[in-house]
Design a protein around this motif. Sequence first.
Motif, PDB file in Angstrom:
ATOM      1  N   ALA A 291      55.313  61.426 -10.878  1.00  0.00           N
ATOM      2  CA  ALA A 291      54.307  60.772 -11.721  1.00  0.00           C
ATOM      3  C   ALA A 291      53.413  61.841 -12.344  1.00  0.00           C
ATOM      4  O   ALA A 291      52.247  61.994 -11.968  1.00  0.00           O
ATOM      5  CB  ALA A 291      53.490  59.789 -10.885  1.00  0.00           C
TER       6      ALA A 291
ATOM      7  N   THR B 219      51.792  62.295 -15.141  1.00  0.00           N
ATOM      8  CA  THR B 219      50.594  62.049 -15.953  1.00  0.00           C
ATOM      9  C   THR B 219      49.612  61.068 -15.334  1.00  0.00           C
ATOM     10  O   THR B 219      48.574  60.782 -15.924  1.00  0.00           O
ATOM     11  CB  THR B 219      50.992  61.537 -17.359  1.00  0.00           C
ATOM     12  OG1 THR B 219      51.698  60.302 -17.218  1.00  0.00           O
ATOM     13  CG2 THR B 219      51.855  62.555 -18.088  1.00  0.00           C
ATOM     14  N   VAL B 220      49.926  60.564 -14.144  1.00  0.00           N
ATOM     15  CA  VAL B 220      49.023  59.626 -13.478  1.00  0.00           C
ATOM     16  C   VAL B 220      48.056  60.424 -12.597  1.00  0.00           C
ATOM     17  O   VAL B 220      48.488  61.267 -11.817  1.00  0.00           O
ATOM     18  CB  VAL B 220      49.808  58.606 -12.626  1.00  0.00           C
ATOM     19  CG1 VAL B 220      48.860  57.695 -11.863  1.00  0.00           C
ATOM     20  CG2 VAL B 220      50.742  57.782 -13.497  1.00  0.00           C
TER      21      VAL B 220
ATOM     22  N   SER C  99      47.600  50.233 -16.607  1.00  0.00           N
ATOM     23  CA  SER C  99      48.223  50.667 -17.855  1.00  0.00           C
ATOM     24  C   SER C  99      49.746  50.650 -17.685  1.00  0.00           C
ATOM     25  O   SER C  99      50.268  50.731 -16.576  1.00  0.00           O
ATOM     26  CB  SER C  99      47.756  52.085 -18.211  1.00  0.00           C
ATOM     27  OG  SER C  99      48.363  53.029 -17.345  1.00  0.00           O
ATOM     28  N   GLU C 100      50.439  50.558 -18.808  1.00  0.00           N
ATOM     29  CA  GLU C 100      51.910  50.566 -18.784  1.00  0.00           C
ATOM     30  C   GLU C 100      52.423  51.894 -18.213  1.00  0.00           C
ATOM     31  O   GLU C 100      53.410  51.937 -17.495  1.00  0.00           O
ATOM     32  CB  GLU C 100      52.465  50.326 -20.187  1.00  0.00           C
ATOM     33  CG  GLU C 100      53.964  50.144 -20.216  1.00  0.00           C
ATOM     34  CD  GLU C 100      54.457  48.987 -19.349  1.00  0.00           C
ATOM     35  OE1 GLU C 100      55.511  49.148 -18.712  1.00  0.00           O
ATOM     36  OE2 GLU C 100      53.781  47.936 -19.296  1.00  0.00           O
ATOM     37  N   GLU C 101      51.724  52.986 -18.520  1.00  0.00           N
ATOM     38  CA  GLU C 101      52.105  54.306 -18.010  1.00  0.00           C
ATOM     39  C   GLU C 101      52.067  54.325 -16.480  1.00  0.00           C
ATOM     40  O   GLU C 101      52.984  54.833 -15.834  1.00  0.00           O
ATOM     41  CB  GLU C 101      51.157  55.360 -18.581  1.00  0.00           C
ATOM     42  CG  GLU C 101      51.416  56.764 -18.090  1.00  0.00           C
ATOM     43  CD  GLU C 101      50.391  57.751 -18.627  1.00  0.00           C
ATOM     44  OE1 GLU C 101      50.669  58.952 -18.540  1.00  0.00           O
ATOM     45  OE2 GLU C 101      49.321  57.323 -19.114  1.00  0.00           O
TER      46      GLU C 101
ATOM     47  N   THR D 289      55.039  52.284 -15.138  1.00  0.00           N
ATOM     48  CA  THR D 289      56.323  52.970 -15.328  1.00  0.00           C
ATOM     49  C   THR D 289      56.514  54.080 -14.294  1.00  0.00           C
ATOM     50  O   THR D 289      57.575  54.196 -13.669  1.00  0.00           O
ATOM     51  CB  THR D 289      56.407  53.555 -16.755  1.00  0.00           C
ATOM     52  OG1 THR D 289      56.269  52.485 -17.688  1.00  0.00           O
ATOM     53  CG2 THR D 289      57.709  54.289 -16.978  1.00  0.00           C
ATOM     54  N   GLN D 290      55.491  54.884 -14.092  1.00  0.00           N
ATOM     55  CA  GLN D 290      55.622  55.985 -13.148  1.00  0.00           C
ATOM     56  C   GLN D 290      55.624  55.481 -11.700  1.00  0.00           C
ATOM     57  O   GLN D 290      56.270  56.069 -10.836  1.00  0.00           O
ATOM     58  CB  GLN D 290      54.535  57.032 -13.406  1.00  0.00           C
ATOM     59  CG  GLN D 290      54.798  57.724 -14.744  1.00  0.00           C
ATOM     60  CD  GLN D 290      53.852  58.854 -15.044  1.00  0.00           C
ATOM     61  OE1 GLN D 290      53.468  59.611 -14.173  1.00  0.00           O
ATOM     62  NE2 GLN D 290      53.492  58.982 -16.309  1.00  0.00           N
TER      63      GLN D 290
END
Length: 185
Positions: free
Chosen positions: A124, A126-127, A167-169, A172-173
């Motif tokens: 992950a 960018t989280v 968030s969708e991000e 996804t992660q």
Amino acid sequence: MNDTHYMMALAALITLVVIGVLIVLGIRRRRANARGLQPLIRNLAHDTLINIVISDGNQGEIYLYHLLLTHRGLLLLDTIDAAGNVFAGDRMDTWSATHKGKRINFRNPIPALADRVSAVKVLAPTVPIESFVVFTANVQFPKGHPENVTTVAKLLETVPPDLPPLSEEFNTQWAAIKAAASPSF
């Protein structure tokens, strides 16, 4: 079988039974403390992964106690079941806890926590990840403690139980982490 062999076999059996009982009691105590943490975790997270193994990013595996998906990102928790006065520091190799006249020493968990964060970052990237060593029992830190060491009560103050949409991000992660995770045995 003569008396000596009989006595040796009996002593070995008694020793195995005592060791088994101590292991079972230790597991029950740890699970009871973890169960006390579970309702709190559920209030902080949209989803959780508990006692899992993921790749360490270096052809090995690493164990994660608690990984939580929150609206702020990921929350990685290592738990320690120790009570009493805890003496801990970022640069100390060994930490100790004293309780009821007994002292236990244990390895500084901060480097291992940093390794866990790095492994999660691979899955992950960018989280945001917050990480804490959480003491599940009643502890005090008479000489202070590192910034990311806390208790269950203090954790709740640090990470408010606020569950706005993700968030969708993040979703996804999180799905990538779940797909890569294996249960720990």
